[in-house]
Motif scaffolding. Structure first.
Motif, short mmCIF file in Angstrom:
data_model
loop_
_atom_site.label_atom_id
_atom_site.label_comp_id
_atom_site.label_asym_id
_atom_site.label_seq_id
_atom_site.Cartn_x
_atom_site.Cartn_y
_atom_site.Cartn_z
N ALA A 57 0.83 -1.20 0.00
CA ALA A 57 0.00 0.00 0.00
C ALA A 57 0.87 1.24 0.00
N LEU A 58 1.94 1.21 0.80
CA LEU A 58 2.84 2.36 0.85
C LEU A 58 3.44 2.62 -0.53
N LEU A 59 3.90 1.53 -1.19
CA LEU A 59 4.51 1.68 -2.52
C LEU A 59 3.51 2.29 -3.50
N ILE A 60 2.29 1.73 -3.52
CA ILE A 60 1.29 2.20 -4.48
C ILE A 60 0.95 3.66 -4.23
N LEU A 61 0.61 3.98 -2.97
CA LEU A 61 0.12 5.32 -2.68
C LEU A 61 1.24 6.35 -2.83
N ALA A 62 2.46 5.99 -2.38
CA ALA A 62 3.55 6.95 -2.46
C ALA A 62 3.89 7.25 -3.92
N SER A 63 4.01 6.20 -4.74
CA SER A 63 4.39 6.47 -6.13
C SER A 63 3.29 7.23 -6.85
N ALA A 64 2.03 6.85 -6.61
CA ALA A 64 0.95 7.57 -7.27
C ALA A 64 0.88 9.01 -6.79
N GLY A 65 1.06 9.22 -5.48
CA GLY A 65 1.00 10.58 -4.94
C GLY A 65 2.11 11.46 -5.48
N ILE A 66 3.33 10.92 -5.55
CA ILE A 66 4.44 11.73 -6.08
C ILE A 66 4.22 12.00 -7.57
N ALA A 67 3.71 10.98 -8.29
CA ALA A 67 3.46 11.17 -9.71
C ALA A 67 2.46 12.30 -9.92
N LEU A 68 1.55 12.46 -8.98
CA LEU A 68 0.54 13.52 -9.08
C LEU A 68 1.20 14.89 -9.06
N THR A 69 2.30 15.02 -8.30
CA THR A 69 2.87 16.35 -8.08
C THR A 69 4.01 16.70 -9.03
N LEU A 70 4.61 15.72 -9.71
CA LEU A 70 5.79 16.03 -10.52
C LEU A 70 5.39 16.80 -11.78
N ARG A 71 6.22 17.77 -12.16
CA ARG A 71 5.91 18.53 -13.36
C ARG A 71 6.41 17.82 -14.61
N ASN A 72 7.47 17.05 -14.46
CA ASN A 72 8.07 16.37 -15.59
C ASN A 72 7.22 15.15 -15.96
N ILE A 73 6.67 15.18 -17.18
CA ILE A 73 5.69 14.15 -17.53
C ILE A 73 6.34 12.78 -17.58
N VAL A 74 7.59 12.71 -18.09
CA VAL A 74 8.23 11.40 -18.23
C VAL A 74 8.44 10.77 -16.85
N ARG A 75 8.91 11.60 -15.91
CA ARG A 75 9.08 11.05 -14.56
C ARG A 75 7.75 10.62 -13.98
N SER A 76 6.72 11.41 -14.22
CA SER A 76 5.39 11.06 -13.74
C SER A 76 4.98 9.70 -14.26
N VAL A 77 5.17 9.52 -15.57
CA VAL A 77 4.72 8.25 -16.18
C VAL A 77 5.53 7.10 -15.62
N ILE A 78 6.83 7.30 -15.43
CA ILE A 78 7.64 6.19 -14.91
C ILE A 78 7.22 5.85 -13.49
N LEU A 79 6.88 6.88 -12.71
CA LEU A 79 6.38 6.59 -11.36
C LEU A 79 5.04 5.86 -11.42
N LEU A 80 4.22 6.22 -12.41
CA LEU A 80 2.95 5.50 -12.53
C LEU A 80 3.18 4.04 -12.89
N VAL A 81 4.24 3.79 -13.67
CA VAL A 81 4.57 2.40 -13.96
C VAL A 81 4.93 1.67 -12.68
N VAL A 82 5.64 2.38 -11.78
CA VAL A 82 5.94 1.78 -10.48
C VAL A 82 4.64 1.47 -9.75
N THR A 83 3.66 2.38 -9.84
CA THR A 83 2.37 2.12 -9.22
C THR A 83 1.75 0.85 -9.78
N TRP A 84 1.82 0.70 -11.09
CA TRP A 84 1.24 -0.50 -11.70
C TRP A 84 1.95 -1.76 -11.23
#
Lengths: 399, 170, 236, 103
Positions: free
Chosen positions: B9-36
């Motif tokens: 749960a920590l992994l999912i929520l943390a990566s999704a939450g950080i992805a929400l705030t990052l301005r760099n789209i590529v980093r956001s997407v890679i973090l969302l992959v971590v969420t997946w």
């Protein structure tokens, strides 16, 4: 019946039990897992090291050179010398690079390629993780490495490595499809996604000496060929080594990497090659099964190792022979040749599965139809692919 | 509570939450992959092996690649892959909406009397899933296949269509 | 048949692989530090100074410090200081000799111009190429002692050139000796004539340009190396 | 709180994060990603109810999750193709600027 087995067959188990006896019982699961990981890392780490040496020696011999022969007796210490060299090189990170992704890309790539070793059955009793959907796990781990390739290309802030990464991804995605389609027939015949069950399904012999390996059936041979071609492309081996075409691009998406990170990419490439080779052995070449009944006294892991080494030498042989494809030829080959062939192969295996209940007398007809289902599409599609390309004339070569 | 579940749960929520705030789209997407990947770990924890690997194969292998290719194909100018931030009013309203939904769902979950079956994780062998897919749910399988085919064809037509004369449109 | 080209290619490489093991003739590699290829005669690299006698390299340098090479050297890597005194050369003639003769081979480009311009055949091209050193400043600055190599070495590396040079030098020295002899004879005749007419109080010193013939003839070094082949094979 | 409730809480939190992403971000790609997250949260609920439900042999939750993954892949493909088409016509993927229906 463990006692009926030769002693060598049970040697790894005995060794593990000996280690377990030294430690308290509650630690058993941890110790076993740790031992599995350590042995896999050790065996495949050494295999990686000596595979690089063997590759250089064999390539050298094929080009009538002696190959590396300075470090140690006949050059056996060359991989370690290379390792020391790579470790002591400067690790350059471009100033504008994304430092986290730049670091994470090689680590992720090696991690994903190591993960796929967990589900390959190396011997009768040698399987780290017996999963019900192990084959799917294997290909899921392989597919994840695409992400690492993208990270490597993007993080360096170099437009050429980004372009090269996109080309590499186009290649990986194109060949992912025939790779996945070519193992579906095996799953259809053995009725399982578990690698150990697939190996067991290939046990036994026709007439006492022809093994029941998948590769010795029409659909299995076609599937094996497609699988090998696709795994050459998936592991970036020549003739599909476009992502890192050292003589044409500046190492493609690895341009901004140096030192040990660069070595990690190569480690991942060789690990991927070993893993795909091991999976090919498991799916098509009967895994750890001996080819003849009277050769059963040789332990199963030795058979697996021999088959794997033969496949790896085949990879090296092909690398020494075939020139590199162009990117358009590469993708056309995947989409217009391999994918249709793999789809037709599904029909072939369906026919094979349905005709399994025919009486023995129809066997020649069954084989003839299956072979025709493999050969006719192969010839037809090959003709279409090579249409307009006449025979080559070599103006300057001696006839 | 389960420690493994907490970590996932920590992994999912943390990566999704950080992805929400990052301005760099590529980093956001890679973090969302971590969420997946985290969600796949959740499936694995729940005992749905096949779904977990399908999730990794489809999301980690295919969808992430499509998304990253799209990101690289649509970037232009000096901004690169950095996104211009939304007006603060939208961000506040988004957070309010998200918080409200989260609160409502959490309240509903907490207040509903659920009677979970205790015991070990159920096992869903691949063979069982395959038999169910091809017998009971064959129609849905065909429908899903048709949807996938049509969607991929539509995607190719949409992405490739237009032609070169539209290239320098407004 | 489709795919036969691939198999043909694979067979070629397999043949090479097997052939390289049973037929050592196929392996063309020279294992360098242990085995060495014979360098062709025309191979040339950094210059060296020829001395006539290996036992006394400084005493028998052919170089007379005329400094032509120093002036001609395009990258100016030669540095020469003339000696203040004179020393007898191999032919016994008193000559100025180079007190300092340095070549910076990190600068030298092996153009051979110094060899072309030397009127005394004192500087020739060497064949060394293993000049790696740990100290790139002083290690690559060769002085007189390091540069001087005996004529026999010259015969070894460039036999044709060396024979031609030796022949020319011998002819020149013979001519000089004969000239000196003739001059001495003429002087003796003149002296005898003058003594007969009027005895001179002072004995004339021997002319500097004409050494006694006794020392002139054996000074030509006997070639240590075997005589050069009459017709050298054409170099590739 | 039972484990099932913890799972449901996790998936509802993920759903809200997906919703917030879809609303707050202006890049069309990230809005799509938010929707994907919401879909994933729903699939997690199916798996959780299958895991703790009364009848795991039917494997309905697993099958539903599989179909959801397949449909989500189709959705991602079409959605991103739409984004690329949008970019080709309007030279932007900011949703605030994509205000015209005619290309």
């Amino acid at each position: 019946m463990p006692h009926a087995e030769p002693w060598l067959e049970r040697a790894p188990l005995l060794l593990r039990d000996a280690v377990n006896a030294l430690l308290p019982a509650p630690a058993r699961w941890w110790v076993d897992s740790f031992l599995d990981i350590a042995v896999l890392l050790g065996v495949f780490g050494l295999l990686f090291a000596f595979l690089t040496l063997a590759e250089r020696k064999v390539l050298g011999r094929i080009q009538n050179r002696p190959g590396p022969n300075r470090a140690g007796w006949g050059g056996v210490l060359q991989p370690f010398a290379d390792g020391i060299k790579m470790l002591t090189k400067e690790d350059i990170v471009p100033r504008l690079a994304d430092p986290i992704l730049h670091f994470a890309a090689p680590v992720a790539l090696v991690a994903f390629s190591l993960m796929s070793f967990a589900v390959i059955p190396y011997g009768r009793h040698l399987l780290a993780l017996d999963m019900d959907s192990g084959v799917l796990y294997f290909f899921a781990a392989g597919a994840s490495s695409e992400l690492a390739v993208f990270m490597a290309g993007w993080s360096g802030r170099n437009k050429y490595s980004l372009l090269a990464a996109m080309r590499a991804l186009a290649q990986l995605i194109s060949y992912e499809l025939p790779l996945l389609l070519s193992f579906v027939p095996v799953v259809m015949i053995s009725g399982s996604l578990s690698p150990s069950a697939i190996v067991t399904a290939q046990g036994g012999w026709h007439l006492g000496f022809i093994p029941r390996w998948n590769v010795l059936t029409p659909w299995g041979f076609a599937g094996f060929a497609i699988f090998m071609v696709a795994s050459l492309a998936e592991s970036n081996r020549s003739p599909f080594d476009l992502p890192e075409a050292e003589s044409e691009l500046i190492a493609g998406h690895l341009t901004e990497y140096s030192g040990f990170k660069y070595a990690l990419f190569f480690m991942a490439e060789y690990f991927g090659m070993c893993a795909l080779g091991g999976m090919a052995v498991t799916l098509f070449l009967g895994g750890w099964q001996a080819p003849c009944a009277f050769l059963g006294f040789i332990p199963s892991y030795a058979w697996f190792g021999a088959k794997l080494l033969a496949l790896l030498l085949g990879f090296i042989w092909i690398r020494a022979t075939l020139p590199r494809l162009r990117i358009d030829q590469l993708t056309r080959f995947a989409w217009k040749f391999l994918v249709p062939l793999a789809l037709v192969n599904l029909v072939t295996v369906g026919f094979w599965h349905l005709s399994a209940s025919w009486s023995r007398g129809f066997d020649p007809l069954r084989w003839a139809i299956a072979i025709a289902l493999v050969v006719i599409p192969f010839v037809a599609m090959g003709r279409r692919l090579s249409a307009g390309l006449g025979p080559r004339t070599y103006r300057f070569a001696a006839q | 509570m389960n420690a493994v579940l907490a970590a996932i749960a920590l992994l999912i929520l943390a990566s999704a939450g950080i992805a929400l705030t990052l301005r760099n789209i590529v980093r956001s997407v890679i973090l969302l992959v971590v969420t997946w990947f985290g969600i796949a770990a959740f499936y694995l924890w729940a005992g749905a092996e096949f779904v977990a690997f399908a999730q990794v194969l489809v999301y980690g292998g295919a969808v992430s690649m499509v998304v990253l290719f799209a990101v690289l194909l649509v970037r232009h100018g000096k901004a690169g892959v950095a996104e211009t931030p939304a007006p603060s009013g939208r961000i506040v309203s988004a957070l309010l909406a998200g918080g409200a939904i989260a609160g409502a769902l959490a309240g509903a979950v907490a207040l509903t009397p659920l009677a979970p079956a205790a015991g070990p994780a159920p096992f869903a062998p691949v063979r069982h899933i395959g038999v169910l897919l091809l017998n009971t749910h064959a129609a849905s399988l065909l429908a899903a296949g048709a949807i996938l085919t049509v969607a991929l064809l539509g995607g190719v037509v949409l992405a490739a269509g237009g032609g070169p004369e539209k290239e320098d449109g407004p | 048949m489709l795919g036969t080209g691939l198999i043909k290619g694979l067979m070629v490489t397999a043949k090479n692989l097997a052939g390289s093991f049973h037929d050592p003739e196929r392996l063309v590699t020279t294992e360098y530090p242990e085995q060495r290829t014979v360098l062709p005669q025309n191979y040339r690299n950094f210059p060296f100074l020829v001395t006539e006698n290996a036992e006394d390299p400084m005493g028998t340098l052919r170089c007379v410090a005329c400094q032509i090479c120093e002036k001609e050297c395009p990258p100016q890597c030669i540095y020469i200081e003339k000696s203040k005194d004179k020393k007898a050369d191999a032919a016994g003639k008193m000559q100025i000799y180079p007190a300092v003769f340095d070549i910076d081979i990190s600068v030298c480009m092996s153009c051979q111009i110094c060899v072309e311009v030397c009127p005394f055949d004192a500087i020739k091209m060497d064949q060394v190429f293993e000049i790696a050193t740990a100290d790139r400043f002083t290690g690559l600055l060769l002085d007189r002692g390091q540069l001087s190599k005996p004529n026999s070495y010259f015969h070894q590396i460039h036999p044709t050139d060396a024979a031609e040079v030796d022949g020319r030098l011998a002819a020149e020295r013979k001519a000089a000796a004969e000239k000196a002899k003739a001059a001495a004879a003429a002087a003796a005749a003149k002296a005898a004539a003058s003594t007969a007419s009027a005895p001179s109080p002072v004995k004339a010193p021997p002319p500097v340009s004409a050494p006694p013939p006794a020392t002139a003839v054996p000074a030509i070094p006997p070639p240590v190396s075997p005589p050069p082949p009459p017709s050298p094979p054409p170099q590739p | 709180m039972s484990t099932l409730q913890a799972c449901l809480l996790l998936s509802s939190l993920l759903f809200s994060i997906g919703l917030a992403v879809a609303i707050a971000r202006s890049s069309a790609i990230l809005v799509l990603m938010g929707i994907e997250l919401m879909l994933n949260a729903a699939s997690m609920n199916f798996i959780a109810f299958w895991r703790f439900g009364p009848n795991p042999e039917a494997a309905t939750g697993v099958l539903f999750a599989l179909f959801a993954i397949a449909v989500a892949a189709a959705e991602a493909a079409v959605g991103l193709a739409l984004v690329i088409a949008l970019y080709r016509h309007q030279r932007t993927i900011r949703l605030q600027e994509a205000t015209r229906l005619k290309g």
